[in-house]
Motif scaffolding. Structure first.
Motif, mmCIF file in Angstrom:
data_model
loop_
_atom_site.group_PDB
_atom_site.id
_atom_site.type_symbol
_atom_site.label_atom_id
_atom_site.label_comp_id
_atom_site.label_asym_id
_atom_site.label_seq_id
_atom_site.Cartn_x
_atom_site.Cartn_y
_atom_site.Cartn_z
ATOM 1 N N VAL A 200 53.658 74.625 52.896
ATOM 2 C CA VAL A 200 54.862 74.595 53.763
ATOM 3 C C VAL A 200 55.907 73.758 52.851
ATOM 4 O O VAL A 200 55.463 72.824 52.131
ATOM 5 C CB VAL A 200 54.718 73.807 54.993
ATOM 6 N N GLY A 201 56.972 74.232 52.922
ATOM 7 C CA GLY A 201 58.118 73.055 52.340
ATOM 8 C C GLY A 201 58.280 73.241 50.967
ATOM 9 O O GLY A 201 59.090 72.547 50.265
ATOM 10 N N GLU B 37 55.783 68.754 59.400
ATOM 11 C CA GLU B 37 55.672 69.572 58.059
ATOM 12 C C GLU B 37 54.365 69.258 57.574
ATOM 13 O O GLU B 37 54.493 68.285 56.553
ATOM 14 C CB GLU B 37 56.938 69.540 57.442
ATOM 15 N N THR C 218 57.509 64.961 57.816
ATOM 16 C CA THR C 218 55.975 64.877 57.064
ATOM 17 C C THR C 218 55.094 63.678 57.429
ATOM 18 O O THR C 218 55.866 62.485 57.082
ATOM 19 C CB THR C 218 56.166 65.096 55.589
ATOM 20 N N GLN D 129 68.660 69.194 59.284
ATOM 21 C CA GLN D 129 67.927 68.636 58.158
ATOM 22 C C GLN D 129 67.929 67.363 57.976
ATOM 23 O O GLN D 129 68.731 66.540 58.246
ATOM 24 C CB GLN D 129 68.399 69.196 56.783
ATOM 25 N N ILE E 152 51.237 68.601 55.118
ATOM 26 C CA ILE E 152 50.981 68.819 53.596
ATOM 27 C C ILE E 152 49.667 69.463 53.269
ATOM 28 O O ILE E 152 49.644 69.997 52.456
ATOM 29 C CB ILE E 152 51.370 67.710 52.668
ATOM 30 N N THR F 106 61.975 71.071 50.725
ATOM 31 C CA THR F 106 62.809 71.210 51.948
ATOM 32 C C THR F 106 62.284 70.343 53.147
ATOM 33 O O THR F 106 62.872 70.488 54.297
ATOM 34 C CB THR F 106 63.122 72.595 52.356
ATOM 35 N N ARG F 107 61.441 69.626 53.069
ATOM 36 C CA ARG F 107 60.917 68.612 54.146
ATOM 37 C C ARG F 107 62.006 67.516 54.419
ATOM 38 O O ARG F 107 62.818 67.226 53.712
ATOM 39 C CB ARG F 107 59.907 68.009 53.585
ATOM 40 N N THR G 41 56.671 72.637 48.342
ATOM 41 C CA THR G 41 55.903 71.788 47.668
ATOM 42 C C THR G 41 54.666 72.301 47.358
ATOM 43 O O THR G 41 54.105 73.459 47.765
ATOM 44 C CB THR G 41 55.678 70.512 48.378
ATOM 45 N N GLY H 140 62.911 67.864 60.903
ATOM 46 C CA GLY H 140 61.495 67.787 60.117
ATOM 47 C C GLY H 140 60.996 66.565 59.974
ATOM 48 O O GLY H 140 61.784 65.585 59.578
ATOM 49 N N ARG I 121 59.150 66.235 48.251
ATOM 50 C CA ARG I 121 59.736 66.414 49.363
ATOM 51 C C ARG I 121 60.242 67.837 49.749
ATOM 52 O O ARG I 121 60.156 68.486 51.049
ATOM 53 C CB ARG I 121 61.086 65.540 49.476
ATOM 54 N N GLN J 217 60.009 61.333 55.779
ATOM 55 C CA GLN J 217 58.551 61.132 55.249
ATOM 56 C C GLN J 217 58.219 59.848 55.789
ATOM 57 O O GLN J 217 58.804 58.782 55.843
ATOM 58 C CB GLN J 217 58.711 60.938 53.704
#
Length: 470
Positions: free
Chosen positions: A16-17, A404, A282, A247, A406, A373-374, A19, A280, A371, A377
């Motif tokens: 996802v994202g 989101e 993470t 975002q 990881i 498009t996440r 990364t 979003g 990061r 954090q």
């Protein structure tokens, strides 16, 4: 106290994202081809009380200098991906209340095709489906893949999308009356012809005349989601969306975007607090702060400038590694190539606003590393994570978060085990998960249909109930 709505952001791909995480021993996402992988994730979320599982989707792929970069293939960066809509009926069958949201673009299929697909999904899920409306993603590669001679401009795509959604709403809301379907075996009457109405739609971009072949589903119209933080995207969301995915960059920018969407909704005659606005996040959570930090460090060590460049090029059409690292994005001429016509939110965020200087390309790479498009954090113990999520909601007027992950599904399992009980204890989540259609769970009402103030309500064909006689 505002309740916290929770979704999970996924793609039917290796991670996802944008990364890099699939090579890590903690990640099980290489099993993305397997139904059992998604069944397990859906059941974890269903039991924990999440509102929905959100699948981003699209036909595009990362592109640098007009071709798929080797690193995207070697690293599995936004490539490849399956069609997630095909697995949703199975996941719905094996869960009790979890909603499912899937992305579908307004730039490819005709609205009739999209309306039929989502009405079918709404039937098969028992009213637990949402449509994430996008005007496109990786638009330059998609244009070439589908044989289009040129890519439609950013704002023009939104103009077309307004009409696209109106026609879909006309089909869902305007053909069958609520009680048109009879299903009388003894009388041999399936439906009442007098309660079906021919659709005649003549627009600038789309035309349609005839009858919608899917009878009304539990929600009639799927819950309408929209993701996009450009000015045109926010205007589109205020007109059409019931749930908006903004975002998450800074608290200040998020607060401004939420306030702007709510204000625009009021201008459209809608209840500004009736729109669910989510961001979003993470989350890396563990039993202790130190353990969570160590897990996050292992993820960060997998990320490189090249990973960031592949992600950013796929989203915006801009190859950061080809630019002067000491200069900002303004070194690109406006309108040069695809820049500015796709991924507008991820361009605007680095142009400098409110008197702040625009970051250099080197600073952009550093900001996006790990990061992608996440959104926000968050790292820490269960209480630290709950504190930060509550603070974000209170500071921005958000309604909730899309997790989101990881390391998938381990991150989701940890959140469900450690953070959800803490949020329930604080009253941010109900003691027992909500039930009903996806719209009922998100709105907290017992009405599965579009709100009367939504622009789509004007397409309804069912006559209003007669006034009660005192």
């Amino acid at each position: 106290m505002k309740q916290m709505h929770l979704g999970v952001f996924e793609v039917a791909g290796p991670q996802v994202g944008g990364t890099l995480s699939w090579p890590h021993p903690r990640s099980d996402s290489l099993r993305f081809h397997e139904l059992e992988h998604w069944i397990h994730i859906a059941q974890v979320l269903d039991r924990a009380g999440f509102d929905f599982l959100f699948f981003a989707d699209g036909y595009g792929f990362p592109s640098i200098d007009g071709d798929l970069p080797d690193l995207a293939v070697r690293g599995g960066i936004n490539f490849p991906a399956l069609d997630p809509a095909l697995i949703i009926p199975t996941l719905a069958h094996l869960t009790e209340r979890l909603g499912f949201v899937v992305t579908s673009s307004t730039g490819l299929d005709h609205p009739v095709q999209t309306a039929r697909r989502f009405a079918t999904l709404d039937h098969l899920t028992g009213g637990r489906i949402g449509w994430n409306i996008v005007t496109g993603a990786s638009q330059n590669t998609v244009a070439e893949l589908f044989g289009h001679r040129e890519m439609t401009g950013h704002d023009a795509r939104y103009d077309q999308a307004d009409e696209y959604v109106d026609l879909a709403l006309t089909l869902w809301e305007g053909c069958w009356e609520d009680d048109a379907l009879i299903g009388d075996k003894a009388g041999g009457v399936f439906a009442d012809p007098a309660k079906l109405h021919r659709i005649s739609y003549e627009g600038t971009h789309f035309r349609s005349s005839g009858y919608f072949t899917v009878d009304p589903s539990p929600q009639r119209t799927p819950v309408l989601f929209q993701a996009g933080t450009s000015a045109r995207g926010r205007a589109y969301a205020a007109r059409n969306a019931e749930c908006v995915f903004v975002q998450g960059t800074t608290v200040e920018q998020t607060r401004a975007n939420v306030a702007d969407i709510r204000a625009r909704a009021a201008e459209n005659g809608r209840d500004p607090q009736g729109i669910r606005v989510m961001v979003g996040v993470t989350v890396t959570v563990a039993a202790t702060h130190e353990a969570a930090v160590a897990l996050r460090r292992e993820f960060d060590e997998l990320q490189t400038d090249e990973v960031v460049a592949v992600l950013y090029a796929g989203n915006t059409g801009i190859d950061l590694l080809s630019l002067d690292p000491t200069l900002p994005l303004s070194q690109l001429q406006d309108g040069a190539g695809p820049a500015g016509q796709m991924g507008q939110s991820n361009i605007d965020r680095f142009l400098g606003t409110d008197g702040r200087p625009a970051p250099t390309v080197r600073e952009i790479l550093d900001q996006l590393k790990g990061r992608g498009t996440r959104g926000f954090q968050v790292v820490g113990s269960a209480t630290e994570v709950a504190d930060q999520l509550e603070q974000l909601m209170d500071d921005t007027d958000l309604d909730g978060f899309l997790l989101e992950p990881i390391f998938d599904p381990a991150d989701l399992e940890d959140f469900a085990t450690l953070v959800v009980p803490e949020l329930r204890r604080r009253g941010r989540m109900p003691a027992a998960p909500g039930t009903g259609t996806l719209r009922e769970q998100l709105t907290g009402t017992d009405d599965p249909h579009l709100a009367g103030e939504h622009p789509g309500a004007r397409f309804r064909v069912t006559p209003p109930l007669p006034a009660s006689i005192p």
